[in-house]
Write a protein that holds these residues in place. Sequence first.
Motif, PDB file in Angstrom:
ATOM      1  N   VAL A  32     -30.018 -24.269  -4.382  1.00  0.00           N
ATOM      2  CA  VAL A  32     -28.609 -23.886  -4.488  1.00  0.00           C
ATOM      3  C   VAL A  32     -27.864 -24.913  -5.323  1.00  0.00           C
ATOM      4  CG1 VAL A  32     -26.453 -23.536  -3.200  1.00  0.00           C
ATOM      5  CG2 VAL A  32     -28.617 -22.708  -2.251  1.00  0.00           C
ATOM      6  N   TYR A  34     -23.946 -26.052  -5.819  1.00  0.00           N
ATOM      7  CA  TYR A  34     -22.596 -25.866  -5.286  1.00  0.00           C
ATOM      8  C   TYR A  34     -21.546 -26.172  -6.357  1.00  0.00           C
ATOM      9  CZ  TYR A  34     -24.771 -26.019  -0.634  1.00  0.00           C
ATOM     10  OH  TYR A  34     -25.540 -25.774   0.476  1.00  0.00           O
ATOM     11  N   ASP A 174     -28.378 -23.844   4.189  1.00  0.00           N
ATOM     12  CA  ASP A 174     -28.414 -23.206   2.876  1.00  0.00           C
ATOM     13  C   ASP A 174     -29.684 -23.525   2.105  1.00  0.00           C
ATOM     14  OD1 ASP A 174     -25.873 -22.201   3.339  1.00  0.00           O
ATOM     15  OD2 ASP A 174     -24.849 -23.725   2.148  1.00  0.00           O
ATOM     16  N   CYS A 175     -30.094 -24.787   2.150  1.00  0.00           N
ATOM     17  CA  CYS A 175     -31.106 -25.287   1.216  1.00  0.00           C
ATOM     18  C   CYS A 175     -32.399 -25.747   1.873  1.00  0.00           C
ATOM     19  CB  CYS A 175     -30.540 -26.468   0.412  1.00  0.00           C
ATOM     20  SG  CYS A 175     -28.933 -26.168  -0.345  1.00  0.00           S
TER      21      CYS A 175
END
Length: 330
Positions: A32, A34, A174-175
């Motif tokens: 991801v 950001y 998320d990651c």
Amino acid sequence: MGIVVVNGANAIDFMGPIDAFNEASRSSTTPVSYKVDLIAATSGPIVGSSGVRMLSDKVIGPELDTSYDTILVAGSHELQLAEANQPLIDWLVRSAPSARRICATCTGTFVLASAGLLDRRRAATHRDYTGQFSAMFPKVHVESDRLFVRDGSYYTAVGGTAGIDLCLYLIENDCGRPTSLDVARMLVIFLRRPGNQPQISEFLKAQSIRNNQISHVMDWALTNLDADLSIDALAKRAAMSPRNFSRAFMDEMMTTPARFVESIRVEAARILLETTPLSIQQISHRIGFGNPANMRRAFVRAFQTPPAEYRHNVERPMPRAEYTNFLEAD
């Protein structure tokens, strides 16, 4: 993601999250990237509590129509009520339905609650403001001694470094854990604390004892957890009778020496479970419980879960589909 800042905020409450997500984007393990916007609640530079000034990327207003996956409202010592923050509250009400998650640190929870977003939800805020928050927002259930809380798509942290703990938790979701660990290493953070930890650790309480005799003994105890820490042994080291030591300790700490010794051993056990591959038997001996059964009983009293299950949950976070309406307990 958008990080909203009002004047008077501590720099760590908005710069900590900015740095955490920036480091996550730079990690070689992340899937991801950001993009973070710093959003001012009013026009002009953002003035932090220390006087630091920052220029925002965007300003709250009718023209701000950007949709954000994640919104985080940083707290401020200058408590902003609904009347003073109406444009911000209106924007949050409009933006919340399209955001995957809404977050707040410290007194940023006041803004979310003023918008009605925390009604009938659990939330955390800084311990200095818990009473005021509860009086102003009776529909919100305040978890008074937690670092951060998740309830559905709403995340609230008590501020300061707990805001970074929350960001590491979001990054891990998320990651993955490798990226979260990369960020912790880059920010030189010892470990990500689970949200259900109290705001003040037992180690910090031990270091704040004012009675010099007891303070010196507890400083020694913190670095010798495998030693004899019975009342008789501690009293002898303090050159006091066991009865006087117990009375003075109770006056100072509002608990017995035996209970406090157990609490610092449990905290040490938790840290070793999270950060080392040591077996439960090795940990129980290293911190003075003597055997895994004694450690298990004390750990269950403190965390309502046995050590092995606690370590398993830390190493294998709950599947994302199960993250609904719960107090973060990692």
